[in-house]
Structure formats: C-alpha cells, structure tokens
Design a protein around this motif. Structure first.
Motif, PDB file in Angstrom:
ATOM      1  N   THR A   8      -5.752   3.602  17.074  1.00 21.17           N
ATOM      2  CA  THR A   8      -5.510   4.723  17.982  1.00 21.17           C
ATOM      3  C   THR A   8      -6.610   4.847  19.029  1.00 21.17           C
ATOM      4  N   GLY A  31      -1.990   9.617  17.445  1.00 22.67           N
ATOM      5  CA  GLY A  31      -2.174   9.015  16.130  1.00 22.67           C
ATOM      6  C   GLY A  31      -2.611  10.051  15.105  1.00 22.67           C
ATOM      7  N   TRP A  88      -5.641   2.861  11.202  1.00 24.65           N
ATOM      8  CA  TRP A  88      -4.832   3.662  12.123  1.00 24.65           C
ATOM      9  C   TRP A  88      -5.763   4.343  13.129  1.00 24.65           C
ATOM     10  N   CYS A  89      -6.879   4.834  12.647  1.00 23.31           N
ATOM     11  CA  CYS A  89      -7.883   5.438  13.539  1.00 23.31           C
ATOM     12  C   CYS A  89      -8.413   4.410  14.535  1.00 23.31           C
TER      13      CYS A  89
END
Length: 184
Positions: free
Chosen positions: A92, A113, A88-89
């Motif tokens: 984002t 995010g 997810w990081c």
C-alpha cells in the motif's frame, strides 16, 4: 524443533527482504527530499527484533519447550496473518514504505489499504507476530519479554511518526511514515 527452526529462519529471511525493500525505497525518498526522524530508536528496534528471533530458538532449545498443537497451530496461523498484513502495508505504501521514519515533504498521508481501517496497521502485525512466533513452540518467556519491551519501543516509535507527519487528531491516518521492517 527442526520445522520451528525453519520457521524462525524464514521469518529472518523475510526481515532481510524487508531491509532490501527499505534500502530501495530510502533512495526514492531521499531523492525527493525526505527527512529522517527517530534515528536514535532505530538501532534499539533492530536489536529487539533480532533478539526476538534468537530468543525463540534459544528458549525452545534451552527450556525444552514442547509443541502443543492447539496453541501451536493457532499461533502459526497468527504468524502467517501478521506477515500478510505487513506485506499489505508495504504494498500500500509502495515507495514510501521504509523501516526508518522517512517523510517526503508535501506528500499526503496514505489512506488506502489497511490504513483506511487502522492508524498503524504494521504495528498490529508486529505485536501479533511478537506474541505468536514464540508461542508457536511454547516460548512464553520470549513472547512476554518481547511484548513488554516492544510496547515501550512502540510508544516512542508511534509518537515519533505522528510528530514527523504532523498527525494530531484521532481522525487522521499516519501512513506516510514507514512501519518497522525488523518489524525488524
């Protein structure tokens, strides 16, 4: 032990994928004038994260660590959650993500995010994985040693990122720098 070896190798393969992403995003960043910070601690980070993977396998085999289902399944869920948070990081930050601390001048900090919730979300993933991956199969010494060494390394890393980004206060989000990929 075979399935645990497969898990550790899968995490290792994930690290290789991160490095491939990091190579690509580094080209993007340098083409836009990126400046690298913290080169000195990067080899230590790579060595520590590699040692985590090797330590997991070695301790389980050499100390004959058992798989304890309540702990093992819980820690496996934590490993999966850590991977989800890490990616997810990466998603984002997009082309700004890297395993190194690369800062492209003039770009604003990312505040979407997971960065809208946490200042350094990738390091939450790193810490969780560093505890959970060894404990999936009872490798508590590896979990303890990695956690202590990683705490010292993250102290250096976070300070480096914050300085590089000019982040000063608690209300800001340090997202323009890249989380560790061997996050390796």
């Amino acid at each position: 032990m075979i399935w645990y070896t497969a898990l550790v190798l899968a995490v290792g393969a994930e690290r290789v994928a991160e490095l491939a992403v990091a190579r690509r995003t580094a080209r993007w960043s340098f083409a836009r004038g990126a400046v690298e910070h913290g080169r000195g601690h990067y080899p230590v980070m790579v060595a520590l994260h590699t040692a985590l993977l090797l330590g997991c396998l070695a301790e389980v085999r050499l100390a004959d660590r058992p798989f304890t289902p309540p702990l093992g399944w819980t820690m496996l869920a934590a490993v999966v959650a850590a991977q989800a948070l890490r990616w997810w990081c990466i998603r984002t930050l997009g082309p700004r993500w890297n395993t190194r601390v690369l800062v492209v001048p003039g770009l604003p900090l990312v505040e979407g995010g997971p960065y809208r919730l946490l200042r350094h979300p990738n390091y939450v993933a790193v810490v969780a994985e560093g505890v959970a991956l060894p404990l999936v199969h009872g490798a508590w010494i590896t979990a303890l040693v990695f956690t202590l060494l990683n705490a010292a390394l993250l102290t250096v890393r976070v300070r480096c990122e914050n300085r590089a980004l000019g982040v000063a206060g608690p209300g800001t989000t340090a997202a323009g720098a890249m989380p560790p990929g061997l996050n390796p």
